[in-house]
Design an enzyme around this catalytic site. Structure first.
Site, PDB file in Angstrom:
ATOM      1  CB  SER A 119      -0.945   0.013   1.203  1.00  0.00           C
ATOM      2  OG  SER A 119      -0.217   0.282   2.368  1.00  0.00           O
ATOM      3  CE  LYS A 157      -2.944   1.766   4.600  1.00  0.00           C
ATOM      4  NZ  LYS A 157      -2.094   0.638   4.939  1.00  0.00           N
TER       5      LYS A 157
END
Ligand SMILES: C[S@@+](CC[C@H](N)C(=O)[O-])C[C@H]1O[C@@H](n2cnc3c(N)ncnc32)[C@H](O)[C@@H]1O
Length: 621
Positions: A119, A157
């Site tokens: 990601s 993230k």
């Protein structure tokens, strides 16, 4: 920061040096760690040099030495972190990683995590990498954090605060953000370390005969590719300088004579000059030869600037009646009349420069001006005319374009002049690499090259790309001859039939599959490979025994058949007298190729999306 393997290599070098008083060779490192190639050994050395554990000395195989007193710190690896769906936060130290203090700063406590998932790929964080985290409980908007959500689920993230909520943003356009009211920050990423070993293991794709190794360390994603004279004039499918340099440093040494048998605009030759290799370049496209010469000829920047300023002055004074309009087919289709007049004045003023090297150098900026002031779509390598309204409004500032390019080029030359090795030479030959070009047998220490991906008609039309420039700058006696270049390049003329004696099972299989759908295309492919085989024979002739020949090639798709050009080359070359030592696969983040649009010459035809290429490393027996 060092990985386990890098630490082992460093320990080996230290012990070896303590025993022998000199460093081990790349080959010894390769053998000690059972590495697939000396290029991988070179990779470890570069990493140790970049991290400051080894001194950067000459590019000699044994010329490394360890750095003393580098302050290092051991950081615990606390487990895995998901760069994808959150996984349970684990904090059990399993191993440590060694890093120099100055890489992470003096402040704070640190730990490391292994990354799982994809990601964060747009931030350069890949599956298998290790991230070093500075422990802290708060983070600024946009920082990459270890965030714990939903009762002990950890994820990596980018963190944003928005309307009283937290947005955990993946750096991968295919994934959605996660929104939460509460997020516990466990630290901020301060360092990423690419885990080459695990990527090599994962990426290895096996075939019965040869092994392709995916090696991300060859990608050079986001690195500058236009230093020195590399930024001068675009050309299709240029080498990125880092790839050229790494091949040169791995497979040749200072003062060696190298050769690029498809030198194009000369990227490998520029790098050779910068790191002290003598170099031959061969190409069959006259514009490529012209560019390669200009990019590799050092010119005193002061003299150059003086001539350039005088030129700008002169061009303003040239009257319309003094110019000579070039005479080639369709000139009015590709250029507006006003543009032709301005270009002709500029050309006249450049031709008046007495110093040939300076004249040629400024002609390169003129060639760029021809391209950008023509009626062509400049984003394409093939010649496509802009249409309708756009064409109507097209009113290029010819002198402005020239100035922009000339000044950028002079800045590039200033650096090249400063850094090019004074004792090295570059010789550029206009010739066909499938023939004898006068280079002596067994005289070359290393060949580094990137052949075309296929015939010009259906891949990159080098001749077509070069045509308008070549016609304006007089590289042909008759400018109308410029249209014929593509027919002469590899695969330019299809074979009459599909009968051949090339001994490659991979080629045979590909030809059969293609011929079933389209015989004419199979003949193009055969013609290309017949030419390439002759080039391999010539390369074998000029190379010294035991020396390396590296080819950066693309495995193109024809009629939905993926042609394994890397394996075909390996097979053909082994028949000729080479051994294939390595096939490395790299991603192409920045190769100047028409990757996403049409690489064919047929408008709108989308043949393939090439985003990987192979580096085939051959050694002459
Ligand atoms: C991939 S490009 C090389 C680009 C080069 N590495 C650079 O950085 O600019 C391939 C080159 O091969 C040349 N070429 C094709 N067929 C050839 C042949 N038979 N002999 C010599 N050069 C050839 C083309 O003109 C083109 O410039």
């Amino acid at each position: 920061m060092l990985t386990k393997k890098q630490t082992q290599v460093l320990d080996f070098i230290k012990k070896y040096m303590a025993k022998h008083s000199y460093a081990p060779s790349l080959d010894e490192i390769k053998r000690k760690f059972k590495l697939a190639s000396v290029s991988t050994a070179h990779y470890y050395i570069s990493k140790l040099q970049d991290a400051g554990f080894l001194n950067k000395e000459h590019n000699q195989p044994r010329a490394v030495s360890t750095v003393k007193d580098k302050q290092t710190v051991e950081i615990p690896i606390l487990g895995a972190i998901a760069a994808g769906q959150p996984i349970e936060a684990i904090e059990i130290p399993d191993e440590t990683i060694t890093i120099t203090r100055d890489e992470i700063g003096k402040q704070g406590k640190h730990y490391a995590l292994r990354v799982q998932g994809s990601s964060m790929i747009d931030e350069g964080i890949f599956d298998g990498d290790i991230v070093v985290i500075r422990k802290q409980e708060v983070a600024e908007n946009g920082q990459t954090v270890v965030a714990v959500i939903d009762d002990n689920q950890a994820t990596l993230k980018k963190l944003y605060r928005e309307n009283g909520k937290f947005r955990l943003q993946p750096a991968n356009p295919t994934l959605f953000p996660i929104y939460r009211d509460e997020v516990e920050v466990r630290g901020v990423v301060v360092k990423i370390i690419r885990n080459l070993e695990s990527q090599l293991d994962q990426g290895q794709s096996r075939d019965e005969k040869y092994v392709r190794k995916i090696d991300y360390s060859w990608d050079y994603r986001g690195e500058k590719t236009k230093s020195h004279t590399h930024g001068i004039h675009t050309y299709p499918a240029m080498f990125i300088p880092q790839v050229g340099r790494r091949l040169l440093e791995t497979y040749s040494k200072e003062d060696d004579t190298i050769c690029d048998i498809f030198c194009g605009s000369g990227s490998a030759l520029v790098e050779s000059r910068l790191i002290g290799r003598n170099a031959y370049g061969i190409d069959l496209n006259p514009l490529a030869i012209f560019l390669a010469k200009a990019k590799t000829t050092p010119i005193n920047p002061q003299k150059l600037t003086k001539e350039y300023i005088a030129l700008l002055d002169r061009v303003e004074k040239i009257k319309d009646s003094e110019i000579q309009r070039p005479n080639f087919k369709n000139i009015d289709f590709w250029f507006k009349e006003k543009v032709i007049v301005k270009l002709a004045k500029l050309k006249k003023a450049i031709r008046e420069i007495k110093d040939e090297a300076i004249q040629n150098f400024l002609m390169v900026a003129f060639s760029e001006t021809v391209r950008y002031s023509s009626n062509t779509k400049t984003g394409e390598f093939k010649l496509v005319r802009v249409k309708g309204d756009k064409l109507e409004k097209h009113n290029p500032d010819v002198i402005g374009i020239f100035r922009k390019h000339a000044e950028k080029n002079i800045a590039g030359m200033t650096d090249f002049y400063k850094d090019a090795k004074k004792d090295s030479w570059t010789k550029i030959i206009y010739g066909d690499s499938s023939k004898d070009n006068g280079i002596k047998a067994n005289s070359i220490d290393c060949i580094i090259t990137s052949p075309p991906y296929g015939d010009s008609r259906t891949t990159v039309a080098y001749g077509q790309f070069s045509r308008l420039s070549a016609q304006w700058i007089d590289v042909f006696d008759d400018p109308n001859d410029a249209s014929g270049v593509d027919n002469d390049l590899l695969g330019g003329r299809a074979t009459k039939n599909l009968i051949h004696t090339l001994s490659s099972g991979y080629l045979k299989e590909s030809l059969e599959k293609i011929a079933k759908q389209d015989e004419a295309r199979a003949k193009d492919v055969l013609s290309f490979n017949l030419g390439l085989n002759e080039c391999l024979k010539q390369a074998h002739r000029i190379l010294k025994p035991g020396k390396y020949f590296c080819l950066v090639v693309g495995n193109r798709l024809v009629k939905q058949v993926r042609i394994p050009t890397d394996f075909i080359i390996a097979e053909l070359a082994e028949k000729i007298g080479f051994t294939c030592e390595d096939i490395i696969v790299r991603n192409i983040p920045g190769k100047r190729m028409p990757i996403k649009n049409s690489p064919t010459n047929i408008v709108g035809a989308l043949e393939e999306t090439m985003n990987k290429e192979s580096i085939v490393v051959l050694r002459k027996n």
